[in-house]
Design a protein around this motif. Structure first.
Motif, PDB file in Angstrom:
ATOM      1  N   LEU A 100      26.723  71.714 -74.679  1.00  0.00           N
ATOM      2  CA  LEU A 100      27.424  71.577 -75.753  1.00  0.00           C
ATOM      3  C   LEU A 100      26.997  72.776 -76.501  1.00  0.00           C
ATOM      4  O   LEU A 100      27.733  73.677 -77.296  1.00  0.00           O
ATOM      5  CB  LEU A 100      27.333  70.590 -76.810  1.00  0.00           C
ATOM      6  N   ARG A 101      25.384  73.267 -76.467  1.00  0.00           N
ATOM      7  CA  ARG A 101      24.832  74.253 -77.199  1.00  0.00           C
ATOM      8  C   ARG A 101      25.334  75.678 -76.555  1.00  0.00           C
ATOM      9  O   ARG A 101      25.843  76.356 -77.291  1.00  0.00           O
ATOM     10  CB  ARG A 101      23.519  74.039 -76.919  1.00  0.00           C
ATOM     11  N   LEU A 102      25.544  75.518 -75.429  1.00  0.00           N
ATOM     12  CA  LEU A 102      26.174  76.783 -74.611  1.00  0.00           C
ATOM     13  C   LEU A 102      27.667  76.958 -75.124  1.00  0.00           C
ATOM     14  O   LEU A 102      28.146  78.294 -75.168  1.00  0.00           O
ATOM     15  CB  LEU A 102      25.836  76.721 -73.073  1.00  0.00           C
ATOM     16  N   PHE A 103      28.409  75.959 -74.893  1.00  0.00           N
ATOM     17  CA  PHE A 103      29.761  76.008 -75.096  1.00  0.00           C
ATOM     18  C   PHE A 103      30.026  76.321 -76.595  1.00  0.00           C
ATOM     19  O   PHE A 103      30.851  77.373 -76.805  1.00  0.00           O
ATOM     20  CB  PHE A 103      30.418  74.596 -74.970  1.00  0.00           C
ATOM     21  N   LEU A 104      29.301  76.024 -77.547  1.00  0.00           N
ATOM     22  CA  LEU A 104      29.273  76.310 -79.014  1.00  0.00           C
ATOM     23  C   LEU A 104      28.875  77.614 -79.284  1.00  0.00           C
ATOM     24  O   LEU A 104      29.160  78.337 -80.067  1.00  0.00           O
ATOM     25  CB  LEU A 104      28.653  75.435 -79.811  1.00  0.00           C
ATOM     26  N   GLY A 105      27.860  78.184 -78.277  1.00  0.00           N
ATOM     27  CA  GLY A 105      27.668  79.675 -78.428  1.00  0.00           C
ATOM     28  C   GLY A 105      28.438  80.723 -77.585  1.00  0.00           C
ATOM     29  O   GLY A 105      28.037  81.778 -77.456  1.00  0.00           O
ATOM     30  N   SER A 106      29.420  80.077 -76.979  1.00  0.00           N
ATOM     31  CA  SER A 106      30.134  80.974 -76.141  1.00  0.00           C
ATOM     32  C   SER A 106      31.103  81.918 -76.941  1.00  0.00           C
ATOM     33  O   SER A 106      31.287  81.409 -78.181  1.00  0.00           O
ATOM     34  CB  SER A 106      31.355  80.053 -75.128  1.00  0.00           C
ATOM     35  N   ALA A 107      31.215  83.229 -76.332  1.00  0.00           N
ATOM     36  CA  ALA A 107      32.120  84.117 -77.239  1.00  0.00           C
ATOM     37  C   ALA A 107      33.308  83.753 -77.910  1.00  0.00           C
ATOM     38  O   ALA A 107      33.710  84.025 -78.799  1.00  0.00           O
ATOM     39  CB  ALA A 107      32.288  85.295 -76.106  1.00  0.00           C
ATOM     40  N   GLU A 108      34.079  82.777 -77.065  1.00  0.00           N
ATOM     41  CA  GLU A 108      35.375  82.239 -77.452  1.00  0.00           C
ATOM     42  C   GLU A 108      34.991  81.453 -78.936  1.00  0.00           C
ATOM     43  O   GLU A 108      35.927  81.464 -79.642  1.00  0.00           O
ATOM     44  CB  GLU A 108      35.913  81.571 -76.537  1.00  0.00           C
ATOM     45  N   VAL A 109      34.154  80.296 -78.808  1.00  0.00           N
ATOM     46  CA  VAL A 109      33.942  79.667 -79.863  1.00  0.00           C
ATOM     47  C   VAL A 109      33.280  80.613 -81.179  1.00  0.00           C
ATOM     48  O   VAL A 109      33.847  80.333 -82.250  1.00  0.00           O
ATOM     49  CB  VAL A 109      32.889  78.524 -79.628  1.00  0.00           C
ATOM     50  N   LEU A 132      34.239  64.870 -81.869  1.00  0.00           N
ATOM     51  CA  LEU A 132      35.530  64.502 -81.179  1.00  0.00           C
ATOM     52  C   LEU A 132      36.270  65.904 -80.916  1.00  0.00           C
ATOM     53  O   LEU A 132      36.873  65.847 -79.683  1.00  0.00           O
ATOM     54  CB  LEU A 132      36.348  63.479 -81.703  1.00  0.00           C
ATOM     55  N   ARG A 133      36.371  66.414 -81.651  1.00  0.00           N
ATOM     56  CA  ARG A 133      37.409  67.548 -81.429  1.00  0.00           C
ATOM     57  C   ARG A 133      36.861  68.545 -80.661  1.00  0.00           C
ATOM     58  O   ARG A 133      37.739  69.139 -79.881  1.00  0.00           O
ATOM     59  CB  ARG A 133      37.615  68.310 -83.074  1.00  0.00           C
ATOM     60  N   VAL A 134      35.648  69.001 -80.743  1.00  0.00           N
ATOM     61  CA  VAL A 134      35.003  69.943 -79.939  1.00  0.00           C
ATOM     62  C   VAL A 134      34.929  69.280 -78.467  1.00  0.00           C
ATOM     63  O   VAL A 134      35.271  70.381 -77.576  1.00  0.00           O
ATOM     64  CB  VAL A 134      33.533  70.078 -80.548  1.00  0.00           C
ATOM     65  N   VAL A 135      34.630  68.162 -78.261  1.00  0.00           N
ATOM     66  CA  VAL A 135      34.646  67.653 -76.852  1.00  0.00           C
ATOM     67  C   VAL A 135      35.856  67.771 -76.359  1.00  0.00           C
ATOM     68  O   VAL A 135      36.192  68.111 -75.323  1.00  0.00           O
ATOM     69  CB  VAL A 135      34.206  66.125 -76.883  1.00  0.00           C
ATOM     70  N   GLY A 136      37.112  67.353 -77.050  1.00  0.00           N
ATOM     71  CA  GLY A 136      38.415  67.079 -76.670  1.00  0.00           C
ATOM     72  C   GLY A 136      39.026  68.911 -76.217  1.00  0.00           C
ATOM     73  O   GLY A 136      39.398  69.040 -75.475  1.00  0.00           O
ATOM     74  N   ALA A 137      38.380  69.816 -77.195  1.00  0.00           N
ATOM     75  CA  ALA A 137      38.732  70.916 -76.676  1.00  0.00           C
ATOM     76  C   ALA A 137      38.030  71.668 -75.294  1.00  0.00           C
ATOM     77  O   ALA A 137      38.440  71.989 -74.693  1.00  0.00           O
ATOM     78  CB  ALA A 137      38.287  71.956 -78.076  1.00  0.00           C
ATOM     79  N   ALA A 138      36.837  71.306 -75.205  1.00  0.00           N
ATOM     80  CA  ALA A 138      36.124  71.631 -73.932  1.00  0.00           C
ATOM     81  C   ALA A 138      36.652  71.210 -72.805  1.00  0.00           C
ATOM     82  O   ALA A 138      36.716  71.702 -72.033  1.00  0.00           O
ATOM     83  CB  ALA A 138      34.754  71.094 -74.191  1.00  0.00           C
ATOM     84  N   LEU A 139      37.171  69.752 -73.086  1.00  0.00           N
ATOM     85  CA  LEU A 139      38.125  69.472 -71.802  1.00  0.00           C
ATOM     86  C   LEU A 139      39.332  69.938 -71.586  1.00  0.00           C
ATOM     87  O   LEU A 139      39.862  70.328 -70.543  1.00  0.00           O
ATOM     88  CB  LEU A 139      38.323  67.731 -71.968  1.00  0.00           C
ATOM     89  N   ASP A 140      39.855  70.239 -72.756  1.00  0.00           N
ATOM     90  CA  ASP A 140      41.690  70.781 -72.499  1.00  0.00           C
ATOM     91  C   ASP A 140      41.530  72.309 -72.325  1.00  0.00           C
ATOM     92  O   ASP A 140      42.445  72.928 -71.628  1.00  0.00           O
ATOM     93  CB  ASP A 140      41.976  70.700 -74.009  1.00  0.00           C
ATOM     94  N   GLU A 141      40.271  73.054 -72.677  1.00  0.00           N
ATOM     95  CA  GLU A 141      40.300  74.339 -72.494  1.00  0.00           C
ATOM     96  C   GLU A 141      39.529  74.816 -71.160  1.00  0.00           C
ATOM     97  O   GLU A 141      39.250  75.929 -70.874  1.00  0.00           O
ATOM     98  CB  GLU A 141      39.552  75.188 -73.640  1.00  0.00           C
ATOM     99  N   TYR A 142      39.053  74.122 -70.405  1.00  0.00           N
ATOM    100  CA  TYR A 142      38.413  74.141 -69.158  1.00  0.00           C
ATOM    101  C   TYR A 142      39.489  74.648 -68.179  1.00  0.00           C
ATOM    102  O   TYR A 142      40.706  73.823 -67.898  1.00  0.00           O
ATOM    103  CB  TYR A 142      37.780  72.936 -68.647  1.00  0.00           C
ATOM    104  N   GLU A 143      39.406  75.774 -67.577  1.00  0.00           N
ATOM    105  CA  GLU A 143      40.401  76.176 -66.539  1.00  0.00           C
ATOM    106  C   GLU A 143      39.875  75.921 -65.244  1.00  0.00           C
ATOM    107  O   GLU A 143      38.932  76.558 -64.845  1.00  0.00           O
ATOM    108  CB  GLU A 143      40.776  77.822 -66.930  1.00  0.00           C
ATOM    109  N   GLU A 144      40.792  75.094 -64.468  1.00  0.00           N
ATOM    110  CA  GLU A 144      40.437  74.807 -63.185  1.00  0.00           C
ATOM    111  C   GLU A 144      40.750  76.131 -62.367  1.00  0.00           C
ATOM    112  O   GLU A 144      41.943  76.702 -62.269  1.00  0.00           O
ATOM    113  CB  GLU A 144      41.285  73.768 -62.519  1.00  0.00           C
ATOM    114  N   ARG A 145      39.730  76.654 -61.405  1.00  0.00           N
ATOM    115  CA  ARG A 145      40.138  77.778 -60.640  1.00  0.00           C
ATOM    116  C   ARG A 145      40.971  77.406 -59.376  1.00  0.00           C
ATOM    117  O   ARG A 145      40.603  76.202 -58.801  1.00  0.00           O
ATOM    118  CB  ARG A 145      38.683  78.347 -60.438  1.00  0.00           C
ATOM    119  N   PRO A 146      41.694  78.360 -59.163  1.00  0.00           N
ATOM    120  CA  PRO A 146      42.311  77.783 -57.816  1.00  0.00           C
ATOM    121  C   PRO A 146      41.441  77.817 -56.658  1.00  0.00           C
ATOM    122  O   PRO A 146      40.499  78.448 -56.529  1.00  0.00           O
ATOM    123  CB  PRO A 146      43.508  79.140 -57.591  1.00  0.00           C
TER     124      PRO A 146
END
Lengths: 171, 106
Positions: free
Chosen positions: A74-83, A157-171
């Motif tokens: 979560l620390r890394l996700f919140l530190g990502s350029a997008e967030v 809850l919103r952050v967890v939901g966003a991390a789940l929603d915004e994960y892009e599955e690679r083909p």
């Protein structure tokens, strides 16, 4: 041998399913908080594993067997350029949000029986001793993880939901 | 003040206390508000929140302090503006019929 991408995609699918069940149970008063939080803990653990399988070189065996890593993720996700971009110009808010979310993430991670069992025996799966009595998780209130009133609880809850929603599955 | 309003205001005050970025909380009043099974619905505008792709409301079970099912959706002020402009607020979250609560002056 399956690829890391295959593991990552399977973990994100499982995490989304756990999350969906967590949300379904979360507003029911006929379900013990232990079960509700157990699904939250499982969803977040698998969410972290999906990202770490995909984005890091962490050892496969360690990722599959370990129950810790969500707070670090979560620390890394919140530190990502997008967030960070979404908090442009709001540095004080960003720092507070990161602190509160990571604090909650640690509390959720500690709900696993094997994590910090000596100092934090309360968990969502197995009974623990409290002095002379034994506590069953289903009888415990877990008020320290009440996301309806904790600072940052709804945002977490919103952050967890966003991390789940915004994960892009690679083909 | 009825029990549901009392419970809603307890939660609203608590959220203003613990969330320094909270600007306004809209309590959505439904058609069946007297029905105890009708949830308390709060749309919370929090400047500290993380903008996300979608509008999301989370359900919370009744508790000792808030003995009603509660739905809480959190948005940033900019998100609310966009959602209203693009008419993307779900029909049940119509804030034109909501009661707004603002932070009390210290």
């Amino acid at each position: 041998m399956p690829s890391r991408t295959a593991w990552a995609d399977a973990y994100i699918r499982q995490a989304r399913s756990d999350w969906s069940l967590f949300r379904e149970l979360h507003d029911r008063d006929d379900v013990s908080r232990a079960h509700v939080l157990h699904y939250l803990q499982m969803a977040t653990e698998k969410l972290a594993k999906a990202y770490r399988f995909r984005d890091t070189g962490a050892k496969e065996e360690e990722l599959r067997s370990s129950h810790v890593g969500f707070e670090r993720f979560l620390r890394l996700f919140l530190g990502s350029a997008e967030v960070v971009r979404r908090y442009a110009g709001r540095n004080a808010q960003y720092l507070r949000v990161r602190k509160e979310c990571c604090h909650i993430a640690r509390a959720i991670e500690q709900l696993t029986p094997s994590v910090d069992a000596e100092t934090n025996p309360a968990n969502t799966e197995h009974p623990w001793a409290d002095g002379e009595r034994v506590v069953a998780p289903v009888d415990h209130a877990f008020s320290h993880a009440d996301l309806s009133t904790l600072p940052g609880g709804r945002l977490f809850l919103r952050v967890v939901g966003a991390a789940l929603d915004e994960y892009e599955e690679r083909p | 003040m009825n029990d549901k309003t009392h419970a809603a205001e307890f939660l609203i005050n608590r959220h203003f206390e613990v969330e320094p970025g909270m600007e306004v909380i809209y309590r959505i009043v439904g058609d069946n508000e007297d029905d105890p099974n009708e949830p308390i619905m709060l749309l919370e505008v929090n400047a500290d929140s993380l903008p996300t792709r979608d509008f999301n409301a989370f359900g919370f079970a009744p508790s000792k302090d808030v003995p009603f099912r509660t739905l809480v959706a959190e948005v940033t002020p900019e998100e609310l503006e966009t959602l209203r402009r693009e008419r993307r607020l779900p029909p049940h979250w119509d804030i034109t019929r909501a009661k707004p609560y603002y932070r009390r002056a210290a």
